[in-house]
Write an enzyme that holds these catalytic residues in place. Structure first.
Site, PDB file in Angstrom:
ATOM      1  N   ASP A  10       0.820  -0.787   0.006  1.00 27.55           N
ATOM      2  CA  ASP A  10       0.642  -0.150   0.147  1.00 27.55           C
ATOM      3  C   ASP A  10       0.763   1.422   0.111  1.00 27.55           C
ATOM      4  OD1 ASP A  10      -2.130   1.278   0.727  1.00 27.55           O
ATOM      5  OD2 ASP A  10      -1.368   1.824   2.331  1.00 27.55           O
ATOM      6  N   ASP A  12      -0.355   5.571   1.046  1.00 24.09           N
ATOM      7  CA  ASP A  12      -0.586   5.711   2.203  1.00 24.09           C
ATOM      8  C   ASP A  12      -0.995   5.652   3.478  1.00 24.09           C
ATOM      9  OD1 ASP A  12      -1.279   8.637   2.901  1.00 24.09           O
ATOM     10  OD2 ASP A  12      -2.867   9.771   1.897  1.00 24.09           O
ATOM     11  N   LYS A 183      -9.223  -2.351  -3.379  1.00 25.92           N
ATOM     12  CA  LYS A 183      -9.332  -3.430  -1.839  1.00 25.92           C
ATOM     13  C   LYS A 183     -10.400  -2.412  -1.559  1.00 25.92           C
ATOM     14  CE  LYS A 183      -5.069  -0.540  -1.555  1.00 25.92           C
ATOM     15  NZ  LYS A 183      -4.019  -0.815  -1.454  1.00 25.92           N
ATOM     16  N   ASP A 208      -1.327  -0.353   5.820  1.00 26.38           N
ATOM     17  CA  ASP A 208      -1.732   0.617   7.633  1.00 26.38           C
ATOM     18  C   ASP A 208      -3.032  -0.572   8.268  1.00 26.38           C
ATOM     19  OD1 ASP A 208      -3.111   2.713   7.026  1.00 26.38           O
ATOM     20  OD2 ASP A 208      -2.929   2.117   5.014  1.00 26.38           O
TER      21      ASP A 208
END
Length: 259
Positions: A10, A12, A183, A208
């Site tokens: 990922d 950000d 996602k 995250d």
């Protein structure tokens, strides 16, 4: 400690946080590059071209990668519909340059009235007329695709509407549910795995956000690595039934093959 042949990562919250650098993430990427371990940045952002993502990483975060390291939900969407039927090539798209370029790169052409597909993503200049064309085309039989279901995006002003909010309007007007690509859906994972050229057991999804990144990995049946530098907290993860395969406070903690 398991060693992986490839990493799906990922952006950000994992590699950077908004405009804030995460030094451990830069070191993590550089360790992968030093060992020639393949990786893809898998992002739900459909608005940016890979060139723009690469430029952002270089200019703002001092991270140097190639366009072939970038896998956006726009590219995944184009890959998905390209694999459905080689004879169907017409699309009506609501979205930014990143989405439209990805579709053109897979030899689709744009058609407003009777397209094979209607693809809806985040569009900063969306209008009633665009919604009208999308609705009418779906009512005529076009297959309805949504890039990703994120209802909101964080920016310096707060949480603003995301692609999911735009898609929801078309769902309401057509009474049809979109097929979502990004996602936490398994589709983007399947297409990313095909792009990186490895097997499920060889890769891990790093992110995250449990609800998007980790759930995408779980839904696709691959290992997952949650790093506590962004959205999800340890308190939240204590309450979930299916835990990430690996939990880290920092990417510095992860030992890459032969580190």
């Amino acid at each position: 400690m398991k060693s992986y042949k490839g990493y799906l990562i990922d952006l950000d919250g994992t590699i950077y946080k908004g405009k804030i650098r995460i030094p451990a993430a830069k070191r993590f990427v550089e360790r992968l590059q030093e060992k020639n371990i393949p990786f893809l940045f898998v992002t739900n952002n459909s608005t940016q071209t890979p060139e723009k993502v690469v430029e952002n990483l270089r200019v703002n975060f001092d991270i140097y990668v190639e366009t072939n390291n970038i896998y956006t939900t726009a590219i995944a969407t184009a890959d998905y519909i390209a694999d459905l039927d080689s004879n169907k090539r017409s699309v009506y798209a609501i979205g930014e340059l990143g989405l439209k370029q990805a579709l053109l790169d897979r030899n689709f052409y744009f058609e407003e009235t009777r397209p094979d597909y209607v693809v809806v993503g985040l569009d900063y200049d969306v209008t009633y007329h665009k919604f009208e064309l999308a609705t009418l085309a779906i009512k005529r039989g076009a297959k309805f695709i949504g890039t990703n279901a994120d209802t909101n995006l964080p920016n310096e002003r707060g949480l603003v509407p995301g692609a999911g909010s735009v898609i929801a309007l078309v769902e309401c007007s057509t009474q049809q549910k979109a097929t979502y690509i990004g996602k936490p859906e398994a589709i983007i994972m399947e297409k990313a795995l095909k792009r990186i050229g490895l097997k499920k057991d060889d890769v891990v999804m790093v992110g995250d956000n449990y609800m998007t990144d980790i759930q995408a990995g779980i839904n696709f049946g691959i290992d997952t690595m949650l790093v506590y530098t962004g959205v999800s907290t340890k308190e939240q993860i204590q309450k979930v039934n299916i835990k990430p395969t690996i939990e880290l406070d920092s990417l510095d903690e992860w030992q890459i093959e032969n580190d």
